[in-house]
Design a protein around this motif. Structure first.
Motif, PDB file in Angstrom:
ATOM      1  N   PHE A  25      75.943 109.179  32.462  1.00  0.00           N
ATOM      2  CA  PHE A  25      75.057 108.752  31.576  1.00  0.00           C
ATOM      3  C   PHE A  25      74.214 107.717  32.056  1.00  0.00           C
ATOM      4  O   PHE A  25      74.625 106.824  32.225  1.00  0.00           O
ATOM      5  CB  PHE A  25      75.604 108.423  30.179  1.00  0.00           C
ATOM      6  CG  PHE A  25      76.116 109.945  29.554  1.00  0.00           C
ATOM      7  CD1 PHE A  25      75.589 110.780  28.757  1.00  0.00           C
ATOM      8  CD2 PHE A  25      77.795 109.948  29.529  1.00  0.00           C
ATOM      9  CE1 PHE A  25      76.170 111.864  27.971  1.00  0.00           C
ATOM     10  CE2 PHE A  25      78.308 111.039  28.987  1.00  0.00           C
ATOM     11  CZ  PHE A  25      77.642 111.935  28.350  1.00  0.00           C
ATOM     12  N   VAL A  26      72.799 107.925  32.155  1.00  0.00           N
ATOM     13  CA  VAL A  26      72.007 106.934  32.448  1.00  0.00           C
ATOM     14  C   VAL A  26      70.664 106.703  31.711  1.00  0.00           C
ATOM     15  O   VAL A  26      70.303 107.667  31.213  1.00  0.00           O
ATOM     16  CB  VAL A  26      71.356 107.472  33.913  1.00  0.00           C
ATOM     17  CG1 VAL A  26      70.552 106.161  34.550  1.00  0.00           C
ATOM     18  CG2 VAL A  26      72.634 107.779  34.950  1.00  0.00           C
ATOM     19  N   ASP A  31      68.465 103.524  37.601  1.00  0.00           N
ATOM     20  CA  ASP A  31      68.729 104.261  38.748  1.00  0.00           C
ATOM     21  C   ASP A  31      70.332 104.743  38.687  1.00  0.00           C
ATOM     22  O   ASP A  31      71.173 104.069  37.862  1.00  0.00           O
ATOM     23  CB  ASP A  31      68.776 103.555  39.996  1.00  0.00           C
ATOM     24  CG  ASP A  31      67.371 102.746  39.995  1.00  0.00           C
ATOM     25  OD1 ASP A  31      66.468 103.248  39.601  1.00  0.00           O
ATOM     26  OD2 ASP A  31      67.400 101.469  40.699  1.00  0.00           O
ATOM     27  N   VAL A  32      70.864 105.524  39.379  1.00  0.00           N
ATOM     28  CA  VAL A  32      72.051 106.191  39.468  1.00  0.00           C
ATOM     29  C   VAL A  32      72.548 106.257  41.020  1.00  0.00           C
ATOM     30  O   VAL A  32      71.700 107.097  41.701  1.00  0.00           O
ATOM     31  CB  VAL A  32      72.435 107.426  38.559  1.00  0.00           C
ATOM     32  CG1 VAL A  32      71.723 108.653  39.159  1.00  0.00           C
ATOM     33  CG2 VAL A  32      73.778 107.632  38.327  1.00  0.00           C
ATOM     34  N   ARG A  75      61.694 108.432  45.822  1.00  0.00           N
ATOM     35  CA  ARG A  75      62.712 108.281  44.586  1.00  0.00           C
ATOM     36  C   ARG A  75      64.114 108.354  45.016  1.00  0.00           C
ATOM     37  O   ARG A  75      64.897 108.359  43.971  1.00  0.00           O
ATOM     38  CB  ARG A  75      62.239 109.729  43.661  1.00  0.00           C
ATOM     39  CG  ARG A  75      60.783 109.378  42.946  1.00  0.00           C
ATOM     40  CD  ARG A  75      60.795 110.073  41.543  1.00  0.00           C
ATOM     41  NE  ARG A  75      61.976 109.953  40.911  1.00  0.00           N
ATOM     42  CZ  ARG A  75      62.389 110.844  40.093  1.00  0.00           C
ATOM     43  NH1 ARG A  75      61.976 112.148  39.903  1.00  0.00           N
ATOM     44  NH2 ARG A  75      63.468 110.511  39.311  1.00  0.00           N
ATOM     45  N   ILE A  76      64.270 108.798  45.967  1.00  0.00           N
ATOM     46  CA  ILE A  76      65.745 108.940  46.621  1.00  0.00           C
ATOM     47  C   ILE A  76      65.909 107.879  47.734  1.00  0.00           C
ATOM     48  O   ILE A  76      65.243 107.570  48.540  1.00  0.00           O
ATOM     49  CB  ILE A  76      65.871 110.387  47.227  1.00  0.00           C
ATOM     50  CG1 ILE A  76      65.940 111.191  46.043  1.00  0.00           C
ATOM     51  CG2 ILE A  76      67.255 110.528  47.940  1.00  0.00           C
ATOM     52  CD1 ILE A  76      66.211 112.826  46.352  1.00  0.00           C
ATOM     53  N   GLU A  77      67.119 107.302  47.677  1.00  0.00           N
ATOM     54  CA  GLU A  77      67.588 106.339  48.826  1.00  0.00           C
ATOM     55  C   GLU A  77      68.920 106.971  49.282  1.00  0.00           C
ATOM     56  O   GLU A  77      69.937 107.615  48.366  1.00  0.00           O
ATOM     57  CB  GLU A  77      67.976 104.940  48.250  1.00  0.00           C
ATOM     58  CG  GLU A  77      66.773 104.277  47.689  1.00  0.00           C
ATOM     59  CD  GLU A  77      67.037 102.699  47.209  1.00  0.00           C
ATOM     60  OE1 GLU A  77      67.948 102.167  47.721  1.00  0.00           O
ATOM     61  OE2 GLU A  77      66.268 102.275  46.518  1.00  0.00           O
ATOM     62  N   THR A  78      69.082 106.920  50.589  1.00  0.00           N
ATOM     63  CA  THR A  78      70.213 107.519  51.347  1.00  0.00           C
ATOM     64  C   THR A  78      71.016 106.430  51.810  1.00  0.00           C
ATOM     65  O   THR A  78      70.657 105.201  52.074  1.00  0.00           O
ATOM     66  CB  THR A  78      69.978 108.562  52.315  1.00  0.00           C
ATOM     67  OG1 THR A  78      68.841 107.963  53.243  1.00  0.00           O
ATOM     68  CG2 THR A  78      69.043 109.636  51.648  1.00  0.00           C
ATOM     69  N   LEU A  90      65.039 107.180  36.835  1.00  0.00           N
ATOM     70  CA  LEU A  90      65.180 108.384  36.144  1.00  0.00           C
ATOM     71  C   LEU A  90      64.536 108.678  34.892  1.00  0.00           C
ATOM     72  O   LEU A  90      64.255 107.775  33.959  1.00  0.00           O
ATOM     73  CB  LEU A  90      66.648 108.638  35.904  1.00  0.00           C
ATOM     74  CG  LEU A  90      67.596 108.667  37.249  1.00  0.00           C
ATOM     75  CD1 LEU A  90      69.239 108.681  36.779  1.00  0.00           C
ATOM     76  CD2 LEU A  90      67.142 110.067  37.946  1.00  0.00           C
ATOM     77  N   GLN A  91      64.168 109.994  34.685  1.00  0.00           N
ATOM     78  CA  GLN A  91      63.525 110.682  33.355  1.00  0.00           C
ATOM     79  C   GLN A  91      64.220 111.424  32.920  1.00  0.00           C
ATOM     80  O   GLN A  91      65.075 112.179  33.403  1.00  0.00           O
ATOM     81  CB  GLN A  91      62.088 110.955  33.635  1.00  0.00           C
ATOM     82  CG  GLN A  91      61.350 109.791  34.241  1.00  0.00           C
ATOM     83  CD  GLN A  91      60.889 108.606  33.570  1.00  0.00           C
ATOM     84  OE1 GLN A  91      60.537 108.555  32.547  1.00  0.00           O
ATOM     85  NE2 GLN A  91      61.092 107.550  34.181  1.00  0.00           N
ATOM     86  N   GLU A  92      63.876 111.926  31.681  1.00  0.00           N
ATOM     87  CA  GLU A  92      64.772 113.069  30.987  1.00  0.00           C
ATOM     88  C   GLU A  92      64.650 114.324  31.837  1.00  0.00           C
ATOM     89  O   GLU A  92      65.704 115.241  31.808  1.00  0.00           O
ATOM     90  CB  GLU A  92      63.984 113.397  29.514  1.00  0.00           C
ATOM     91  CG  GLU A  92      64.490 112.355  28.471  1.00  0.00           C
ATOM     92  CD  GLU A  92      63.446 111.205  28.412  1.00  0.00           C
ATOM     93  OE1 GLU A  92      62.539 111.146  29.375  1.00  0.00           O
ATOM     94  OE2 GLU A  92      63.207 110.496  27.640  1.00  0.00           O
ATOM     95  N   ALA A  93      63.668 114.615  32.515  1.00  0.00           N
ATOM     96  CA  ALA A  93      63.703 115.900  33.352  1.00  0.00           C
ATOM     97  C   ALA A  93      64.632 115.923  34.520  1.00  0.00           C
ATOM     98  O   ALA A  93      64.905 116.917  35.177  1.00  0.00           O
ATOM     99  CB  ALA A  93      62.218 116.133  33.811  1.00  0.00           C
TER     100      ALA A  93
END
Length: 256
Positions: A25-26, A31-32, A75-78, A90-93
């Motif tokens: 849950f976020v 971020d997660v 939007r992405i980190e690796t 993060l958004q609901e979508a």
């Protein structure tokens, strides 16, 4: 060309692996970080991919930099050493299942996360609707209210304890959060919460039921009142005695 063929297989091929899906849950806008066990990643793998809703987000290959698909750039980190996936803002979508899938001599799922993005809950208000009391008890009817829901409950207090009629009251609001009203010691608590945030409002029973007030507070009040009474009485006695003494002395002077 071969990379696109492999990606197509990643989307279409059913692979074996752990069936356990980890719930995460976020709070909206946060971020997660999603990880895999690096010990489960063999040296001779071909591609390790992270997918969401049958779409590939990022791929890892041995001795190469990770590939992030353009639509998710920014939007992405690796992390090439941990094969992790970090999702920002993060958004609901973005709610859904994220899967880490391994392709090589064997194909299997390394990890699955069911991510649920939730907004913070709205403020809550606890109001006392009515109070009825007798010499030895009192009844309080309260309403626990938020933007889209409310619940009411009745509490009975005597000189020793308070109780809630029917026990703790709760319900799920239209936004999916939980609304609770319950008794804790001498406090009535109205709580609005989901898995990422909470708000509450509290009322003290002793403010509405004097017979249920803290005995120490009552003793303190009685003690202060007693002291004031004693001081006033002593002062009055001294004043009266002084007046009598003056009167007697004046009378004796006249007799001389």
């Amino acid at each position: 060309m071969s990379i696109f063929v492999i990606l197509g297989l990643l989307v279409c091929t059913e692979t074996r692996g752990s069936s356990a899906v980890t719930p995460v849950f976020v709070q909206k806008g946060k971020d997660v970080l999603l990880n895999v066990r690096t010990a489960d990643v063999p040296q001779n793998f071909v591609i390790l991919s992270w997918g969401f809703n049958k779409k590939v987000l990022v791929t890892y290959s041995p001795d190469k930099e990770p590939t992030v698909f353009l639509v998710y750039t920014g939007r992405i980190e690796t992390d090439v050493k941990k094969y992790s996936l970090k999702l920002n803002n993060l958004q609901e979508a973005d709610s859904g299942v994220y899967t880490a899938r391994l392709t090589g001599e064997e194909e299997r799922i390394l990890a699955e996360y069911n991510v649920r993005v939730q907004g913070p809950v709205s403020p809550v208000e606890l109001s006392v609707d009515s109070v009825s009391s007798s010499s030895d008890s009192c009844n309080l009817t309260v309403t626990c209210r938020t933007q889209d829901s409310h619940i009411s409950s009745t509490f009975t207090c005597d000189t020793q304890t308070c109780s809630q009629e029917g026990g703790e009251r709760s319900e799920v609001t239209t936004s999916g959060a939980s609304l609770h009203v319950y008794l804790l010691n001498d406090s009535i608590i109205c709580n609005h919460s989901n898995q990422v945030s909470w708000t509450e409002d509290i009322k003290k029973t002793k403010h509405y039921c004097p017979q249920h007030a803290d005995p120490e507070s009552l003793s303190a009040g009685i003690s202060v009142c007693l002291v004031k009474t004693v001081v006033f009485s002593v002062g009055l006695i001294i004043m009266v005695s002084a007046v009598i003494c003056v009167h007697i002395m004046e009378k004796l002077k006249k007799q001389k």
